[in-house]
Design a protein around this motif. Structure first.
Motif, PDB file in Angstrom:
ATOM      1  N   HIS A   2      79.294  89.660  53.579  1.00 50.88           N
ATOM      2  CA  HIS A   2      79.989  88.444  53.974  1.00 50.88           C
ATOM      3  C   HIS A   2      81.272  88.784  54.716  1.00 50.88           C
ATOM      4  O   HIS A   2      81.927  89.794  54.442  1.00 50.88           O
ATOM      5  CB  HIS A   2      80.327  87.610  52.736  1.00 50.88           C
ATOM      6  CG  HIS A   2      79.137  87.027  52.046  1.00 50.88           C
ATOM      7  ND1 HIS A   2      78.486  85.923  52.506  1.00 50.88           N
ATOM      8  CD2 HIS A   2      78.490  87.420  50.924  1.00 50.88           C
ATOM      9  CE1 HIS A   2      77.478  85.625  51.698  1.00 50.88           C
ATOM     10  NE2 HIS A   2      77.459  86.512  50.731  1.00 50.88           N
ATOM     11  N   SER A   4      83.859  87.373  54.249  1.00 51.39           N
ATOM     12  CA  SER A   4      84.931  87.198  53.261  1.00 51.39           C
ATOM     13  C   SER A   4      85.430  88.518  52.707  1.00 51.39           C
ATOM     14  O   SER A   4      86.544  88.605  52.197  1.00 51.39           O
ATOM     15  CB  SER A   4      84.436  86.324  52.105  1.00 51.39           C
ATOM     16  OG  SER A   4      83.436  87.010  51.360  1.00 51.39           O
ATOM     17  N   GLU A   8      79.145  89.797  46.227  1.00 51.58           N
ATOM     18  CA  GLU A   8      78.508  88.688  45.530  1.00 51.58           C
ATOM     19  C   GLU A   8      78.500  88.886  44.012  1.00 51.58           C
ATOM     20  O   GLU A   8      78.673  87.930  43.244  1.00 51.58           O
ATOM     21  CB  GLU A   8      77.072  88.511  46.033  1.00 51.58           C
ATOM     22  CG  GLU A   8      76.405  87.230  45.586  1.00 51.58           C
ATOM     23  CD  GLU A   8      77.116  85.989  46.089  1.00 51.58           C
ATOM     24  OE1 GLU A   8      77.183  85.010  45.331  1.00 51.58           O
ATOM     25  OE2 GLU A   8      77.620  86.002  47.226  1.00 51.58           O
ATOM     26  N   HIS A 405      81.004  81.365  52.733  1.00 54.89           N
ATOM     27  CA  HIS A 405      80.544  82.156  51.595  1.00 54.89           C
ATOM     28  C   HIS A 405      80.534  81.167  50.437  1.00 54.89           C
ATOM     29  O   HIS A 405      81.496  81.065  49.673  1.00 54.89           O
ATOM     30  CB  HIS A 405      81.474  83.341  51.333  1.00 54.89           C
ATOM     31  CG  HIS A 405      80.980  84.280  50.282  1.00 54.89           C
ATOM     32  ND1 HIS A 405      81.508  85.536  50.099  1.00 54.89           N
ATOM     33  CD2 HIS A 405      80.013  84.152  49.335  1.00 54.89           C
ATOM     34  CE1 HIS A 405      80.894  86.137  49.091  1.00 54.89           C
ATOM     35  NE2 HIS A 405      79.981  85.303  48.615  1.00 54.89           N
ATOM     36  N   ASP A 406      79.443  80.400  50.359  1.00 53.33           N
ATOM     37  CA  ASP A 406      79.390  79.238  49.480  1.00 53.33           C
ATOM     38  C   ASP A 406      79.683  79.563  48.025  1.00 53.33           C
ATOM     39  O   ASP A 406      80.415  78.827  47.349  1.00 53.33           O
ATOM     40  CB  ASP A 406      78.022  78.566  49.596  1.00 53.33           C
ATOM     41  CG  ASP A 406      77.797  77.916  50.949  1.00 53.33           C
ATOM     42  OD1 ASP A 406      78.800  77.638  51.646  1.00 53.33           O
ATOM     43  OD2 ASP A 406      76.632  77.692  51.319  1.00 53.33           O
TER      44      ASP A 406
END
Length: 464
Positions: A2, A4, A8, A405-406
């Motif tokens: 990501h 971000s 994860e 990045h949900d």
């Protein structure tokens, strides 16, 4: 990987901790959620109310100013504010007073009162467009203006920007994929092919806009002055001026949707940036949280609208039906509240306070991002700002979406909720109202600082 920069696995560790914390501190919300399952589809009165970061919906008991209380007795500082519906705070005193005043004097009559005249005058003064109409939601306002645009121009195609938000207007439910206009993912019950009469291009892409307008079949460009729903995207210098010049050159109308961008000032971006649209639409906060929307037009458009009505009557051999308006549009209650909002709530002094707090928040977010060495950025638009999971602010909807990045967003939002702070769901946007205090801003920053420190302390949190 990501953009971000956060792994994860670390996000899931933090999110699971926070889900357990929420369950422990919100027994009444959990009980109401279980009860609601048996009478409300999806357990909520509107399906997207279940899309927040919480394990079950957070049930609200009351709200006032920049704060609300849930059914478990917890107090929250609210930086979401009904996703702009309560942009000037929950139940501002003048709106509460207007509701009481009108309650015994009729709620809807299908006839105008003096309030309507005053509202029209105040809107004209703020936005620089002389003529106004009133609807119930921004979706309605946009839908009605698109009908006018097609009637005036004799054209059918509507052009929007990729990732735009204009309520639930069909014409806006399209995206750009590999240079082509396609249906927006997730559409339910779509019967007709929207791409026949809708065209989407990337925001800030003048070449793509010029090419899309070139066939001469576009009735109108419907746009937000800055994108606010795909992640905030600001117009590049000169872009909106070029949009205005291009639309005029090819005979297409320009509709500016200020429903979110009214956060910029009392006349929105339209007045602040001198956009010169043919139409302006505005919903959500215009009546202080009471359902209401408006659309305004230039004198030239008003004349063209009158001719279009005359033509339609002649073609249909009678009055017919415009396809615009609902029975509760411009009802007496909404008009009384809108007048109070425009006169007493939506003031220059209120904006001065809101913008100062939002600037304080944006500066603090940038400091936090630097402190934690994260490849993130901050975008500001008047009273709202947003932190985004990309190193530089996005220039179009596709770039903004690529930065999503949900799961990280959901984990951070839940962390904040569990500590009494609410920001806008679905992305990382904040809004400051006249009741937002410097201490509230500092509290949000301190809480986010705590969340990032805890997240980054998880082994392997930073992606290589």
């Amino acid at each position: 990987m990501h953009s971000s920069g956060i792994a994860e696995k670390a996000v899931e560790v933090l999110r699971e901790r926070e889900r357990q914390r929420f369950a422990e501190r919100n027994p009444r919300s959990l009980a109401l959620a279980e009860r609601a399952r048996h009478s409300l589809f999806g357990g909520v009165p509107m399906h997207w109310m279940s899309d927040w970061s919480t394990p079950v919906p957070l049930f609200v008991q009351r709200a006032q100013g920049a704060r609300f209380f849930d059914v478990d007795g917890h107090e929250y500082v609210d930086f979401c504010l009904g996703d702009t519906g309560s942009m000037f705070g929950h139940s501002p005193a003048p709106i509460a007073s207007a509701l009481r005043e009108q309650a015994g004097n009729g709620l809807t009559t299908m006839l105008p009162g003096e309030d309507a005249v005053v509202c029209g005058e105040l809107l004209a003064e703020r936005f620089g467009l002389p003529y106004w109409q009133v609807a119930t939601t921004a979706t309605d306002a946009n839908r009605f203006v698109l009908r006018w645009a097609r009637a005036i121009t004799g054209r059918k195609v509507i052009l929007v920007f990729d990732g735009c938000y204009h309520g639930t207007v069909d014409e806006a439910m399209v995206r750009v994929r590999e240079g082509h206009t396609v249906h927006r993912p997730g559409l339910i019950g779509q019967a007709r092919n929207l791409t026949q009469h809708s065209r989407a291009v990337p925001f800030n892409d003048l070449a793509a806009l010029e090419a899309a307008l070139a066939p001469g079949d576009v009735a109108a460009v419907l746009c937000e002055p800055a994108m606010t729903n795909i992640g905030m995207v600001l117009p590049e210098p000169g872009f909106l001026a070029a949009v205005r010049e291009l639309t005029r050159r090819v005979g297409s109308l320009l509709i500016i949707d200020e429903t979110h961008t009214i956060s910029t000032g009392p006349g929105g971006c339209t007045r602040a940036w001198n956009l010169e649209p043919d139409f302006v639409t505005l919903g959500k906060p215009v009546a202080g949280g009471v359902p209401c929307s408006v659309y305004g037009c230039s004198a030239e458009m008003a004349q063209a609208m009158q001719l279009a009505r005359q033509h339609a009557s002649e073609m249909n051999h009678g009055h017919g039906h415009s396809g615009m308006g609902t029975t509760l549009s411009a009802n007496a209650l909404a008009m009384h509240c809108m007048r109070a909002n425009l006169e007493q709530v939506m003031t220059a002094a209120a904006y001065e306070h809101m913008l100062a707090q939002a600037a304080r928040l944006a500066a603090g977010l940038r400091t936090l991002i630097g402190k934690h060495r994260l490849p993130w950025s901050v975008t500001e638009l008047g009273a709202r700002c947003e932190f985004q999971f990309c190193a530089t602010p996005p220039k179009n909807g596709a770039e903004a979406e690529a930065a999503f990045h949900d799961s990280l967003q959901m984990a951070l939002h839940l962390f904040l909720i569990n500590r009494g702070i609410l920001i806008t769901p679905f992305h990382n946007m904040t809004l400051c109202c006249p009741d937002t205090r410097a201490a509230d801003v500092d509290r949000l920053l301190a809480c986010l600082d705590e969340a990032l420190a805890e997240l980054l302390a998880i082994p392997g949190a930073r992606e290589a």
